[in-house]
Design a protein around this motif. Structure first.
Motif, PDB file in Angstrom:
ATOM      1  N   TYR A   1      -0.185  -1.149  -5.588  1.00  0.00           N
ATOM      2  CA  TYR A   1       0.088  -2.036  -6.720  1.00  0.00           C
ATOM      3  C   TYR A   1       1.591  -2.278  -6.880  1.00  0.00           C
ATOM      4  O   TYR A   1       2.032  -3.413  -7.087  1.00  0.00           O
ATOM      5  N   GLU A   2       2.377  -1.228  -6.814  1.00  0.00           N
ATOM      6  CA  GLU A   2       3.826  -1.362  -6.978  1.00  0.00           C
ATOM      7  C   GLU A   2       4.418  -2.269  -5.909  1.00  0.00           C
ATOM      8  O   GLU A   2       5.335  -3.050  -6.172  1.00  0.00           O
ATOM      9  N   ASP A   3       3.916  -2.164  -4.681  1.00  0.00           N
ATOM     10  CA  ASP A   3       4.432  -2.970  -3.587  1.00  0.00           C
ATOM     11  C   ASP A   3       4.208  -4.460  -3.819  1.00  0.00           C
ATOM     12  O   ASP A   3       5.003  -5.291  -3.374  1.00  0.00           O
ATOM     13  N   MET A   4       3.136  -4.815  -4.527  1.00  0.00           N
ATOM     14  CA  MET A   4       2.803  -6.222  -4.756  1.00  0.00           C
ATOM     15  C   MET A   4       3.360  -6.766  -6.068  1.00  0.00           C
ATOM     16  O   MET A   4       3.400  -7.977  -6.279  1.00  0.00           O
ATOM     17  N   ALA A   5       3.802  -5.889  -6.941  1.00  0.00           N
ATOM     18  CA  ALA A   5       4.232  -6.309  -8.280  1.00  0.00           C
ATOM     19  C   ALA A   5       5.576  -7.034  -8.255  1.00  0.00           C
ATOM     20  O   ALA A   5       6.423  -6.786  -7.401  1.00  0.00           O
ATOM     21  N   THR A   6       5.750  -7.944  -9.209  1.00  0.00           N
ATOM     22  CA  THR A   6       7.048  -8.592  -9.405  1.00  0.00           C
ATOM     23  C   THR A   6       7.760  -8.037 -10.641  1.00  0.00           C
ATOM     24  O   THR A   6       8.963  -8.217 -10.796  1.00  0.00           O
ATOM     25  N   ARG A   7       7.002  -7.382 -11.505  1.00  0.00           N
ATOM     26  CA  ARG A   7       7.597  -6.777 -12.701  1.00  0.00           C
ATOM     27  C   ARG A   7       6.788  -5.530 -13.072  1.00  0.00           C
ATOM     28  O   ARG A   7       5.557  -5.579 -13.106  1.00  0.00           O
ATOM     29  N   ILE A   8       7.491  -4.440 -13.324  1.00  0.00           N
ATOM     30  CA  ILE A   8       6.880  -3.194 -13.749  1.00  0.00           C
ATOM     31  C   ILE A   8       7.584  -2.718 -15.006  1.00  0.00           C
ATOM     32  O   ILE A   8       8.812  -2.737 -15.082  1.00  0.00           O
TER      33      ILE A   8
ATOM     34  N   LEU B   1       1.920  -3.463 -14.732  1.00  0.00           N
ATOM     35  CA  LEU B   1       2.322  -4.076 -13.473  1.00  0.00           C
ATOM     36  C   LEU B   1       1.883  -5.533 -13.480  1.00  0.00           C
ATOM     37  O   LEU B   1       0.722  -5.841 -13.756  1.00  0.00           O
ATOM     38  N   GLU B   2       2.821  -6.429 -13.178  1.00  0.00           N
ATOM     39  CA  GLU B   2       2.543  -7.860 -13.179  1.00  0.00           C
ATOM     40  C   GLU B   2       2.720  -8.410 -11.771  1.00  0.00           C
ATOM     41  O   GLU B   2       3.638  -8.008 -11.042  1.00  0.00           O
ATOM     42  N   PHE B   3       1.849  -9.373 -11.398  1.00  0.00           N
ATOM     43  CA  PHE B   3       1.805  -9.907 -10.047  1.00  0.00           C
ATOM     44  C   PHE B   3       1.920 -11.424 -10.076  1.00  0.00           C
ATOM     45  O   PHE B   3       1.590 -12.058 -11.083  1.00  0.00           O
ATOM     46  N   PRO B   4       2.362 -12.030  -8.964  1.00  0.00           N
ATOM     47  CA  PRO B   4       2.534 -13.481  -8.964  1.00  0.00           C
ATOM     48  C   PRO B   4       1.233 -14.261  -9.046  1.00  0.00           C
ATOM     49  O   PRO B   4       1.213 -15.374  -9.566  1.00  0.00           O
ATOM     50  N   SER B   5       0.135 -13.715  -8.526  1.00  0.00           N
ATOM     51  CA  SER B   5      -1.109 -14.492  -8.497  1.00  0.00           C
ATOM     52  C   SER B   5      -2.343 -13.624  -8.695  1.00  0.00           C
ATOM     53  O   SER B   5      -3.388 -13.858  -8.096  1.00  0.00           O
ATOM     54  N   ALA B   6      -2.220 -12.610  -9.522  1.00  0.00           N
ATOM     55  CA  ALA B   6      -3.358 -11.743  -9.831  1.00  0.00           C
ATOM     56  C   ALA B   6      -3.228 -11.264 -11.265  1.00  0.00           C
ATOM     57  O   ALA B   6      -2.119 -11.245 -11.824  1.00  0.00           O
TER      58      ALA B   6
END
Length: 287
Positions: free
Chosen positions: A104-111, A220-225
């Motif tokens: 999850y951390e690897d894909m996140a843009t903001r934590i 954890l925030e992601f660009p497209s999920a």
């Protein structure tokens, strides 16, 4: 070979395919019938509960009439869906939750971390982590592996990721290990906090009542999920990604921001506590 269990990449791909379907004006049933799938199969794909291969994605994109750059981006994601990350290698014996969190951390843009009582994992020094694991009853035989994995996870802070940590004042004052261990931990907070993509803010003990008092969590925030919230328990962790579950935690973040010190004030307090530890060599000086 069985498919790799779906992870955050699958959630991101599913979310993008759902948007494409909706933009094509197709219902879940209509899209399923067009590709001769069960409705439940497409539903599970769109919610990230089922992996999908590149041929299946191409079939869906054809039905949705997706072309150009959008098609290239989605197909690129589909082709790398099952590629292993560093967390898939050499993690035997580590908690399953730690491996999931690394992905999850690897894909996140903001934590964003809220840590009222303990320095959060992405900011912990090896000595601090070791002292805490030993005091919490963890198996000593697995501690070195957990420290090594934590160091790999922390590399994410050297990427463009935005990281915000709200630290309870008690986390800065509680002795984990000896005074020298805590002093080095506080020095690391100051060093990491100077990075442009990192914000460390302290919530003072006299801030008054606020929603964060109920306990620590990570968003954890992601660009497209859909975003994910992690709540750690004593011997396990809970990951939540449904809006009804995550919304209260995200609603708490602005309230933490309201009661937290500024970055400058926080850095000043951390430096002050570090200096007192070095000068007096004991936890009593932090009271």
């Amino acid at each position: 070979m069985p498919r790799k269990p779906p992870g955050v990449k699958a959630k991101g791909l599913g979310a993008r395919l759902r948007v494409c379907r909706e933009e094509a004006g197709l219902s879940l049933r209509e899209a399923s019938e067009a590709v001769d799938w069960d409705k439940s199969t497409l539903s599970r794909l769109e919610t990230g509960k089922r992996n999908v291969n590149a041929d299946e994605v191409a079939q869906l994109l054809g039905v949705f009439r997706v072309r150009g750059q959008v098609k290239k981006e989605i197909m690129a994601l589909a082709r790398t869906l099952e590629e292993p990350g560093w967390w898939d290698q050499g993690t035997e014996g580590l908690p399953k939750e730690s491996v999931t969190l690394a992905e999850y951390e690897d894909m996140a843009t903001r934590i964003t971390d809220w840590a009222p009582l303990l320095i959060p994992g992405l900011l912990q020094t090896p000595d601090y982590l070791r002292a805490w694991l030993l005091s919490s009853g963890s198996n000593p035989a697995g501690i070195d592996a957990r420290i090594a994995m934590r160091a790999k996870r922390q590399q994410i802070l050297r990427t463009p990721l935005t990281y915000v940590a709200y630290l309870g004042e008690a986390a800065l004052r509680t002795l984990v290990g000896d005074a020298a261990t805590l002093a080095r931990q506080l020095a690391t907070l100051r060093e990491v906090g100077r990075r442009d993509n990192v914000s460390i803010r302290v919530v003072p003990s006299n801030a008054g009542p606020h929603a964060g008092q109920l306990g620590s969590f990570m968003t954890l925030e992601f660009p497209s999920a859909p975003p994910v919230v992690l709540v750690e328990l004593l011997r396990s962790s809970i990951f939540m990604d449904e809006q009804r579950q995550t919304e209260p935690y995200f609603a708490t973040l602005p309230r933490l921001a309201d009661v937290a010190m500024s970055e400058t004030e926080s850095a000043r307090l951390i430096t002050h506590l570090q200096t007192r530890l070095k000068d007096h060599g004991g936890a009593g000086s932090l009271g």
